[in-house]
Enzyme design. Structure first.
Site, mmCIF file in Angstrom:
data_model
loop_
_atom_site.group_PDB
_atom_site.id
_atom_site.type_symbol
_atom_site.label_atom_id
_atom_site.label_comp_id
_atom_site.label_asym_id
_atom_site.label_seq_id
_atom_site.Cartn_x
_atom_site.Cartn_y
_atom_site.Cartn_z
ATOM 1 N N ARG A 49 93.520 -30.071 72.279
ATOM 2 C CA ARG A 49 93.014 -31.143 71.164
ATOM 3 C C ARG A 49 92.718 -30.276 69.790
ATOM 4 O O ARG A 49 92.366 -29.225 69.887
ATOM 5 C CB ARG A 49 91.668 -31.947 71.571
ATOM 6 N N ALA B 165 98.399 -24.837 70.948
ATOM 7 C CA ALA B 165 97.080 -24.410 70.611
ATOM 8 C C ALA B 165 96.546 -25.746 69.649
ATOM 9 O O ALA B 165 97.451 -26.342 68.956
ATOM 10 C CB ALA B 165 96.565 -23.270 70.132
ATOM 11 N N HIS B 166 95.274 -25.626 69.189
ATOM 12 C CA HIS B 166 94.670 -26.842 68.489
ATOM 13 C C HIS B 166 95.356 -26.988 67.189
ATOM 14 O O HIS B 166 95.475 -25.705 66.621
ATOM 15 C CB HIS B 166 92.956 -26.604 68.497
ATOM 16 N N ASN B 167 95.264 -28.121 66.550
ATOM 17 C CA ASN B 167 95.784 -28.659 65.346
ATOM 18 C C ASN B 167 97.434 -27.855 65.004
ATOM 19 O O ASN B 167 97.685 -27.873 63.839
ATOM 20 C CB ASN B 167 94.805 -27.884 64.056
ATOM 21 N N SER C 262 97.089 -24.252 64.413
ATOM 22 C CA SER C 262 97.182 -24.615 63.159
ATOM 23 C C SER C 262 98.666 -24.409 62.606
ATOM 24 O O SER C 262 98.924 -24.375 61.179
ATOM 25 C CB SER C 262 96.330 -23.996 62.117
#
Length: 370
Positions: free
Chosen positions: A218, A239-241, A259
């Site tokens: 998340r 991974a996140h974002n 990201s």
């Protein structure tokens, strides 16, 4: 239920292809040319495999054009491999039965279930979860609080979907995959790692397929996104974002750091790694085991570590293969240079330099002394 037997005429009609041969030939399965039995359907992808088609025992063969050498029924279609997929899906893949709601499943408060939902034993649906029409949840699936699962999805055993996640329609998720686990975020202070709360969510759009043991974190804030039609192999870390574009192909053991983003129709080979905050353009191809540490423009093909244009990487690997030979050549040149330096006569520092053979040069006759 799938048909146990279908005729060549029925297959041709289903595909809209041209049948060459009898329409009543029975077909009960599908196989590759080398493995096919007399009641199997097979396909010829390219003329380079023509000999395999001629010697195959297949009952019928899908081809891109009529082949006089074939003595068995053939069905001419524009794209034989795609047609084979359609036939197998329609006639030879078992349709999953609807089992309804097991009394061994745990159903929380305010859970919404659509029509024809199948919930196997030991499934857990937390409060306010929503499951769309025709979706199947196999044993051990966990759906967290407030998560939304669309229509006609299949979540195989032991899939975990944590709270607040949204999954679209016709999504397939294979065993052991985890959606919505915390992103890997920490701040270091006074020698300790302090966890950054991961309060974002995950959005998986329609027609995505995730392999076994995939992890999609998340977002820290905002949303981790996998766009429509993307297919992800086993053991991939998102991974996140991260933002993954439409119709990507991501092969096993790929890692995409936080990201980063990809455009549409990106292909990432096995064990490739993408660093954080990297932007990958549209229709990029990333070779297996490539390390991407900076942005990649659209339509590029990259390989190696750090990632470089594929042609440059091929030249580099060609040089690497010759390094032992080049090393030996360098040693030989160093030896020869040392021998030349040893053999050269030494002169005192102050001695005037004299051109070799100058004393032997005769003066012109007009300048001789009389």
């Amino acid at each position: 239920m799938p048909a146990t037997s279908v005729t060549t005429g029925q297959i041709a009609a289903f595909l809209g292809g041209t049948l060459i041969g009898p329409p009543e030939t029975p077909i009960t399965g599908a196989a590759a040319l080398s493995d096919a039995q007399p009641t199997d359907l097979s396909f010829l992808q390219a003329d380079t495999a023509l000999q395999a088609a001629i010697t195959s025992r297949a009952g019928a063969i899908l081809t891109a054009h009529a082949i006089p050498e074939l003595t068995r029924p053939q069905i001419v279609v524009a794209r034989p491999a795609l047609a084979m997929t359609k036939v197998v899906t329609e006639f030879f893949v078992a349709k999953l039965p609807s089992v309804g709601l097991s009394n061994l499943a745990h159903i929380g408060k305010n859970v919404t279930l659509g029509e024809d939902v199948s919930v196997w034993p030991f499934v857990t649906l937390d409060d306010a979860a929503s499951i769309g029409r025709g979706t199947r949840l196999y044993p051990g699936v966990f759906i967290g609080r407030g998560s939304l699962i669309g229509e006609d999805c299949v979540l195989y055993s032991n899939v975990t979907v944590r709270e607040g996640v949204t999954i679209g329609n016709r999504v397939i998720i294979h065993p052991g995959t985890v959606i919505g686990s915390d992103g890997f975020g920490y701040l270091q202070h006074d020698g300790r790692h302090h966890k950054i709360p991961q309060i974002g969510t995950v959005l998986i759009e329609d027609d995505v397929e995730l392999g076994a043991n995939v992890t999609v974190d998340r977002a820290t804030y905002g949303t981790t996104v996998i766009r429509r039609g993307t297919k992800v192999d086993n053991l991939v870390q998102v991974a996140h974002n991260v933002k993954i574009g439409e119709d990507n192909i991501i092969v096993a053991q790929v890692g995409i750091a936080g990201s980063s983003s990809t455009g549409h129709h990106v292909m990432i080979g096995g064990q490739a790694g993408i660093a954080d905050h990297v932007t990958i353009g549209d229709q990029v191809m990333i070779a297996a085991r490539t390390g991407v540490v900076r942005d990649v423009g659209s339509h590029e093909v990259v390989a190696g570590f750090p990632a470089m244009p594929h042609k440059a990487w091929l030249r580099s690997t060609g040089v690497i293969a010759k390094l032992p030979e080049l090393r030996q050549q360098m040693r030989e040149l160093e030896r020869r240079l040392a021998e030349l330096e040893t053999a050269a006569p030494r002169k005192s520092p102050g001695a005037p330099r004299k051109s070799p053979g100058l004393s032997k040069i005769k003066r012109p006759a007009s300048r001789r002394k009389r």
